[in-house]
Design an enzyme around this catalytic site. Sequence first.
Site, mmCIF file in Angstrom:
data_model
loop_
_atom_site.group_PDB
_atom_site.id
_atom_site.type_symbol
_atom_site.label_atom_id
_atom_site.label_comp_id
_atom_site.label_asym_id
_atom_site.label_seq_id
_atom_site.Cartn_x
_atom_site.Cartn_y
_atom_site.Cartn_z
ATOM 1 N N GLY A 213 11.578 8.862 17.260
ATOM 2 C CA GLY A 213 12.674 9.748 17.604
ATOM 3 C C GLY A 213 13.285 9.434 18.952
ATOM 4 C CB ILE B 116 16.484 7.181 16.934
ATOM 5 C CG1 ILE B 116 15.745 6.339 15.883
ATOM 6 C CG2 ILE B 116 17.840 7.625 16.397
ATOM 7 C CD1 ILE B 116 15.309 7.100 14.662
ATOM 8 C CE1 TYR B 117 19.177 12.038 23.800
ATOM 9 C CE2 TYR B 117 17.655 10.791 25.179
ATOM 10 C CZ TYR B 117 18.684 11.704 25.051
ATOM 11 O OH TYR B 117 19.224 12.283 26.168
ATOM 12 C CG MET B 118 15.799 6.173 24.957
ATOM 13 S SD MET B 118 16.639 7.080 26.293
ATOM 14 C CE MET B 118 17.368 5.736 27.210
ATOM 15 C CE LYS C 255 22.518 11.335 25.376
ATOM 16 N NZ LYS C 255 23.742 12.159 25.585
#
Length: 221
Positions: free
Chosen positions: A128, A131-133, A136
């Site tokens: 998770g 994927i977030y990084m 961004k």
Amino acid sequence: MRVVIAGGHGKIALILEKLLSERGHSVAGFIRNPAQAGDLAEAGAEALAVDLEKATADEVAGHLTGADAVVFAAGAGPGSGAARKETVDRDAAVLLADAAQAAGVGRYLLVSAMGDHLRADPDTFDEGFGIYMRAKAAAEDALRARSAPRATIVRPGLLSNDPGTGRVTLADRTGTGPVPRADVAAVLLGLLEDTRLDGRTVEVIGGDTPIADALAVLTAH
């Protein structure tokens, strides 16, 4: 100055809305849940019911008429799945840029995430967060590739709800560290009120330098 904030009910956004309103600026925030409108009104902001995961760029642009700047402070949140990290943290940020360009808004502030080393090797983290990084990083890259709106990227350190201190470390690269959300909001206010840092990528963590002085030093370099 007219500022429209995506993620208008977020913790940083609500603080920023209050700061902008107190300074005499016109501010509005995008919300998905109409029940949140009262919180924005208390902060001095106009609530606009806009879902960036469903709206088109033209629909969003219609809400940006007369805006001088937009701020992307939305986020899928820590409990969200992989798909929403992509549709919010990446796709919605790009959609807002498309809408801002169509509406003739010249300035865009993106609240991003710190850590080039995280972007370089996101697979070292849980799925998770990786994927977030990546989401961004993709949003940052998409904004930098545009000539309009001109994007300023703010990468805060580890966010806390501690009271703001009014003092930070602000630089192109700061290293990691905690920072109160209230101080991040104050930095965003300073960036909105001074266009000399437009187009920069800056990092912010807690520190000893008054925010106004930290912005002035960065502007001089």
